[in-house]
Write a protein that holds these residues in place. Sequence first.
Motif, PDB file in Angstrom:
ATOM      1  N   PRO A  59       0.825  -1.215   0.000  1.00 20.90           N
ATOM      2  CA  PRO A  59       0.000   0.000   0.000  1.00 20.90           C
ATOM      3  C   PRO A  59       0.856   1.261   0.000  1.00 20.90           C
ATOM      4  CG  PRO A  59      -0.856  -1.576   1.575  1.00 20.90           C
ATOM      5  CD  PRO A  59       0.455  -2.120   1.096  1.00 20.90           C
ATOM      6  N   GLY A  60       0.556   2.160  -0.931  1.00 19.49           N
ATOM      7  CA  GLY A  60       1.277   3.421  -0.987  1.00 19.49           C
ATOM      8  C   GLY A  60       2.637   3.351  -1.660  1.00 19.49           C
ATOM      9  N   LYS A  61       2.998   2.178  -2.151  1.00 20.93           N
ATOM     10  CA  LYS A  61       4.302   2.023  -2.803  1.00 20.93           C
ATOM     11  C   LYS A  61       4.111   1.555  -4.241  1.00 20.93           C
ATOM     12  CE  LYS A  61       6.865   0.849   1.411  1.00 20.93           C
ATOM     13  NZ  LYS A  61       7.782  -0.147   2.043  1.00 20.93           N
ATOM     14  N   VAL A  62       5.101   1.843  -5.089  1.00 19.28           N
ATOM     15  CA  VAL A  62       5.036   1.367  -6.468  1.00 19.28           C
ATOM     16  C   VAL A  62       5.335  -0.119  -6.507  1.00 19.28           C
ATOM     17  CG1 VAL A  62       5.678   3.604  -7.423  1.00 19.28           C
ATOM     18  CG2 VAL A  62       7.446   1.939  -6.891  1.00 19.28           C
ATOM     19  N   ARG A  63       4.827  -0.760  -7.527  1.00 18.21           N
ATOM     20  CA  ARG A  63       5.130  -2.180  -7.725  1.00 18.21           C
ATOM     21  C   ARG A  63       6.630  -2.351  -7.932  1.00 18.21           C
ATOM     22  NH1 ARG A  63       0.309  -3.644 -12.012  1.00 18.21           N
ATOM     23  NH2 ARG A  63      -1.393  -3.560 -10.497  1.00 18.21           N
ATOM     24  N   GLU A  64       7.181  -3.368  -7.308  1.00 24.28           N
ATOM     25  CA  GLU A  64       8.626  -3.578  -7.370  1.00 24.28           C
ATOM     26  C   GLU A  64       8.929  -4.983  -7.869  1.00 24.28           C
ATOM     27  OE1 GLU A  64      10.558  -3.687  -3.583  1.00 24.28           O
ATOM     28  OE2 GLU A  64      12.554  -3.329  -4.435  1.00 24.28           O
ATOM     29  N   GLY A  65       9.533  -5.076  -9.025  1.00 28.45           N
ATOM     30  CA  GLY A  65      10.012  -6.360  -9.516  1.00 28.45           C
ATOM     31  C   GLY A  65      11.256  -6.743  -8.745  1.00 28.45           C
ATOM     32  N   ILE A  66      11.330  -7.987  -8.274  1.00 24.22           N
ATOM     33  CA  ILE A  66      12.441  -8.345  -7.401  1.00 24.22           C
ATOM     34  C   ILE A  66      13.317  -9.486  -7.918  1.00 24.22           C
ATOM     35  CG2 ILE A  66      11.444  -7.408  -5.292  1.00 24.22           C
ATOM     36  CD1 ILE A  66      10.423 -10.153  -4.584  1.00 24.22           C
ATOM     37  N   ALA A  67      12.792 -10.338  -8.784  1.00 24.15           N
ATOM     38  CA  ALA A  67      13.637 -11.443  -9.247  1.00 24.15           C
ATOM     39  C   ALA A  67      13.049 -12.066 -10.504  1.00 24.15           C
ATOM     40  CB  ALA A  67      13.766 -12.519  -8.168  1.00 24.15           C
ATOM     41  N   ILE A  68      13.940 -12.613 -11.325  1.00 24.45           N
ATOM     42  CA  ILE A  68      13.521 -13.393 -12.484  1.00 24.45           C
ATOM     43  C   ILE A  68      14.355 -14.659 -12.581  1.00 24.45           C
ATOM     44  CG2 ILE A  68      12.682 -11.442 -13.854  1.00 24.45           C
ATOM     45  CD1 ILE A  68      15.857 -13.148 -14.973  1.00 24.45           C
ATOM     46  N   ILE A  69      13.786 -15.623 -13.280  1.00 26.02           N
ATOM     47  CA  ILE A  69      14.515 -16.827 -13.633  1.00 26.02           C
ATOM     48  C   ILE A  69      14.099 -17.231 -15.035  1.00 26.02           C
ATOM     49  CG2 ILE A  69      12.803 -18.398 -12.601  1.00 26.02           C
ATOM     50  CD1 ILE A  69      15.223 -20.182 -11.778  1.00 26.02           C
ATOM     51  N   GLN A  70      15.078 -17.645 -15.828  1.00 24.14           N
ATOM     52  CA  GLN A  70      14.787 -18.132 -17.165  1.00 24.14           C
ATOM     53  C   GLN A  70      14.682 -19.661 -17.070  1.00 24.14           C
ATOM     54  OE1 GLN A  70      17.500 -16.573 -20.146  1.00 24.14           O
ATOM     55  NE2 GLN A  70      17.761 -14.681 -18.972  1.00 24.14           N
ATOM     56  N   PRO A  71      13.496 -20.210 -17.199  1.00 25.40           N
ATOM     57  CA  PRO A  71      13.307 -21.653 -16.985  1.00 25.40           C
ATOM     58  C   PRO A  71      14.207 -22.542 -17.846  1.00 25.40           C
ATOM     59  CG  PRO A  71      11.198 -20.559 -16.988  1.00 25.40           C
ATOM     60  CD  PRO A  71      12.203 -19.532 -17.401  1.00 25.40           C
ATOM     61  N   ARG A 102       7.818 -12.736 -21.651  1.00 22.34           N
ATOM     62  CA  ARG A 102       8.619 -13.105 -22.800  1.00 22.34           C
ATOM     63  C   ARG A 102      10.096 -12.851 -22.542  1.00 22.34           C
ATOM     64  NH1 ARG A 102       5.303 -14.095 -27.074  1.00 22.34           N
ATOM     65  NH2 ARG A 102       7.084 -15.405 -27.680  1.00 22.34           N
ATOM     66  N   PHE A 103      10.932 -13.499 -23.324  1.00 20.20           N
ATOM     67  CA  PHE A 103      12.373 -13.460 -23.105  1.00 20.20           C
ATOM     68  C   PHE A 103      12.935 -12.041 -23.148  1.00 20.20           C
ATOM     69  CE2 PHE A 103      16.607 -14.952 -23.005  1.00 20.20           C
ATOM     70  CZ  PHE A 103      17.335 -14.193 -23.898  1.00 20.20           C
ATOM     71  N   TRP A 104      12.447 -11.215 -24.095  1.00 19.97           N
ATOM     72  CA  TRP A 104      13.045  -9.883 -24.264  1.00 19.97           C
ATOM     73  C   TRP A 104      12.680  -8.920 -23.127  1.00 19.97           C
ATOM     74  CZ3 TRP A 104       9.653 -11.959 -27.922  1.00 19.97           C
ATOM     75  CH2 TRP A 104       8.336 -11.477 -27.863  1.00 19.97           C
ATOM     76  N   MET A 105      11.777  -9.356 -22.239  1.00 23.63           N
ATOM     77  CA  MET A 105      11.430  -8.536 -21.088  1.00 23.63           C
ATOM     78  C   MET A 105      12.021  -9.099 -19.804  1.00 23.63           C
ATOM     79  SD  MET A 105       7.433  -7.669 -21.822  1.00 23.63           S
ATOM     80  CE  MET A 105       7.294  -6.627 -20.375  1.00 23.63           C
ATOM     81  N   CYS A 106      12.930 -10.034 -19.923  1.00 24.55           N
ATOM     82  CA  CYS A 106      13.364 -10.804 -18.759  1.00 24.55           C
ATOM     83  C   CYS A 106      14.366 -10.035 -17.904  1.00 24.55           C
ATOM     84  CB  CYS A 106      13.917 -12.150 -19.208  1.00 24.55           C
ATOM     85  SG  CYS A 106      13.812 -13.426 -17.926  1.00 24.55           S
ATOM     86  N   ALA A 107      13.848  -9.142 -17.076  1.00 23.69           N
ATOM     87  CA  ALA A 107      14.636  -8.390 -16.109  1.00 23.69           C
ATOM     88  C   ALA A 107      13.733  -8.085 -14.915  1.00 23.69           C
ATOM     89  CB  ALA A 107      15.157  -7.100 -16.720  1.00 23.69           C
ATOM     90  N   PRO A 108      14.290  -8.007 -13.720  1.00 23.68           N
ATOM     91  CA  PRO A 108      13.425  -7.767 -12.552  1.00 23.68           C
ATOM     92  C   PRO A 108      12.542  -6.531 -12.690  1.00 23.68           C
ATOM     93  CG  PRO A 108      15.580  -8.474 -11.816  1.00 23.68           C
ATOM     94  CD  PRO A 108      15.677  -8.278 -13.312  1.00 23.68           C
ATOM     95  N   SER A 109      13.087  -5.452 -13.242  1.00 24.40           N
ATOM     96  CA  SER A 109      12.313  -4.206 -13.340  1.00 24.40           C
ATOM     97  C   SER A 109      11.107  -4.336 -14.254  1.00 24.40           C
ATOM     98  CB  SER A 109      13.210  -3.068 -13.817  1.00 24.40           C
ATOM     99  OG  SER A 109      13.715  -3.352 -15.105  1.00 24.40           O
TER     100      SER A 109
END
Length: 122
Positions: free
Chosen positions: A38-50, A97-104
């Motif tokens: 609540p009150g914070k922006v969405r935060e991407g924290i981790a990714i994994i490429q299967p 998708r692969f080209w978006m594969c970053a935590p942000s």
Amino acid sequence: QVQLVESGGGSVQAGGSLRLSCVASERSDCMGWFREAPGKVREGIAIIQPRTGVTTYADSVKGRITISQDNAKNTVYLQIHSLKFDDTAMYYCAAGRFWMCAPSRVPDFSHRGHGTQVTVSS
């Protein structure tokens, strides 16, 4: 349409650990976790490429979280250690998708689950 179901959230004391799970209906190029408080922006924290197992973490959580997978179960995990009050949030699993594969970019992924709540108390 990829279906994602998260589990494992709950209430935990500061300093504790938690493991979140995400079961996917099918494999995607990139799987990730983001959180929203609540009150914070969405935060991407981790990714994994299967396909390769390559992982990347956001600087804000690096060293305290581990993303992993069990491809046989189409499941991705997020282990969080040394939980802090600021970790309190709804945690979402997402597939992209692969080209978006970053935590942000995880909050922008086209498929996401309903989330699992993590509440850290002092």
